[in-house]
Every structure is written in structure tokens, then in C-alpha cells.
Design a protein around this motif. Structure first.
Motif, PDB file in Angstrom:
ATOM      1  N   GLU A 122       0.800  -1.125  -0.107  1.00 57.44           N
ATOM      2  CA  GLU A 122      -0.087   0.025   0.062  1.00 57.44           C
ATOM      3  C   GLU A 122       0.886   1.203   0.159  1.00 57.44           C
ATOM      4  O   GLU A 122       0.663   2.274  -0.477  1.00 57.44           O
ATOM      5  N   ARG A 125       1.933   1.992  -3.488  1.00 60.95           N
ATOM      6  CA  ARG A 125       0.774   2.296  -4.217  1.00 60.95           C
ATOM      7  C   ARG A 125       0.681   3.966  -4.160  1.00 60.95           C
ATOM      8  O   ARG A 125       0.358   4.900  -4.840  1.00 60.95           O
ATOM      9  N   ALA A 126       0.888   4.130  -2.776  1.00 58.34           N
ATOM     10  CA  ALA A 126       0.434   5.759  -2.269  1.00 58.34           C
ATOM     11  C   ALA A 126       1.695   6.569  -3.043  1.00 58.34           C
ATOM     12  O   ALA A 126       1.489   7.661  -3.180  1.00 58.34           O
TER      13      ALA A 126
END
Length: 242
Positions: A122, A125-126
Motif C-alpha cells: 500500500e 501504491r501511495a
């Protein structure tokens, strides 16, 4: 002279190494068949395992496919190939061994990708990573130790099982064993078995070193600093600090 002495005498004879269809020639055939089989299995198993592991789908399919592939006997495949256009020879052996190597590579690739810390995924992806970049630049390095464990397992199994190539005119070190049985030369049979065992051990050691080399983060040999190195079974533990 006991059996072990006969085997050592066979291995110490330079003529047995250098003659036509000698140990060196058969060793080259054995390595070529084994390497092609493992590489062929990786071409199909690694991308499929990456896709299923990255998406988190198909876990049941992966297990089922691996179990079915593992349940197919290599010798049975060679027998089936004999009545098809594939026939006997190195090609049939390579295909059969590739099927044999497929399950551990697929399973370990899938489990390695699923074992990557979701927080790391995550965070990437951020940072704007695409799905392809996440899979290849984040998940793949962290899953590499477990993936390499699958490759190592498959390679050792293939090297040992490639002795069956001699049964279908495929060459390899198994030829020493089969010829020894036909001639009732059990010293040669034991010599061939020793060579295959040593080759399997060497394959394990070399691929274990390669697996250690591709593990991200600080590397520590197991016998240093009085504690074991990071286990490859938990790729998330090898994640570098963010």
C-alpha cells in the motif's frame, strides 16, 4: 573387492571420463536436460504465480493445479510420450521433467507474493507505483527468497529424476546406471548413483548461495554473529525499512 572399491576404481579410471559416452559427455547431457526443464517450468510457473499472488485470487486453483501436476508420475509421462509424435529422447525427458518442476515453483512464487507485507504494498501504491511496478519492483524482490526456494527444490528433484532419461534414450548419468545393470557391473551402478547424488548436492549448495545473494536487506551467513539468518519462508521479514 567390495562394491564401494569397485565404484571408486570406476571413477578413478580416466578412460571412463574421457571416452565417447563417458562421464564428462553424459554429465553435460544431464545438466543440459535438467537446466532446460527447470527453465521451461520457470517460464510458465513464475509469471502465473506472480499474477495470482499479486491479485490475491486463485489460491485454490494454485493448490489444485500443483497437486495434480505433482501427482503425475514422470515415468508415466515418458511412456505416454512414446506413443505420440514426441517419442523417445531428450525432448520427451525435458518436457516430462518440466511438468515435474512446475508445482514447487508455482506454489512458492504464489506464497511468496502473498506473504509480502500489505503495508509495504500500500505504501508503494501511495507513492504512485502502478500495479506492474508494485509486482516487479516491490513484491518480486521481497518474494525472491521463497521463489528461489521453489526453484532450488525443483532443480534438485529434476537433477535426481533426470536419471530416467536413460530409459528413453535421453542420455545423462542414468546411462551409467542402466548399462551397469545390463552388464551386471554393480560397481558402475554405484558409481553412477554417487555421481547423481553429488550433482544434486552441488545443485542445492549453488542455488542456496544464489538465494542468499538475492535476498534483500542485510545479509548474514547462518554461522555468523551467533544467530541464524533471516528465513526465506517469511519474505516480509526481509523488507527494507521505509
Amino acid at each position: 573387492m567390495n562394491l564401494l572399491q569397485e565404484a571408486l576404481r570406476y571413477l578413478n579410471d580416466p578412460f571412463n571420463w574421457t571416452r565417447s559416452n563417458g562421464i564428462l559427455e553424459l554429465l553435460g547431457e544431464h545438466l543440459r536436460i535438467s537446466a532446460l526443464a527447470v527453465l521451461a517450468a520457470m517460464v510458465f510457473a513464475v509469471p502465473l504465480g506472480m499474477l495470482l499472488g499479486h491479485t490475491g485470487r486463485g489460491g485454490g486453483f494454485t493448490v489444485a493445479l500443483s497437486n495434480v501436476s505433482r501427482a503425475v508420475p514422470t515415468l508415466a509421462l515418458l511412456t505416454i510420450f512414446a506413443v505420440t509424435p514426441i517419442g523417445f529422447g531428450p525432448t520427451a525427458t525435458t518436457i516430462a521433467l518440466a511438468v515435474f518442476a512446475f508445482p514447487p515453483i508455482l506454489t512458492n512464487t504464489y506464497v511468496g507474493f502473498r506473504g509480502v507485507d500489505r503495508d509495504v504494498v500500500e505504501a508503494s501504491r501511495a507513492m504512485g507505483f502502478s500495479d506492474l511496478q508494485v509486482a516487479t519492483r516491490v513484491e518480486l524482490p521481497l518474494a525472491a527468497p521463497l521463489l528461489m526456494t521453489g526453484v532450488r527444490t525443483a532443480a534438485v528433484q529434476v537433477v535426481a529424476t533426470a536419471t530416467l532419461a536413460a530409459l528413453v534414450a535421453g542420455g545423462g548419468l542414468g546411462s551409467i546406471i542402466t548399462l551397469g545393470f545390463r552388464q551386471q557391473d554393480y560397481g558402475a551402478v554405484l558409481a553412477g548413483a554417487i555421481l547423481v547424488a553429488l550433482l544434486a548436492v552441488l545443485t542445492e549448495v549453488l542455488l542456496a548461495a544464489l538465494s542468499w545473494a538475492v535476498t534483500p536487506g542485510p545479509r548474514r551467513l547462518p554461522f555468523l554473529h551467533g544467530r541464524p539468518a533471516v528465513r526465506s519462508a517469511d519474505p516480509a521479514m526481509a523488507a527494507p525499512p521505509l
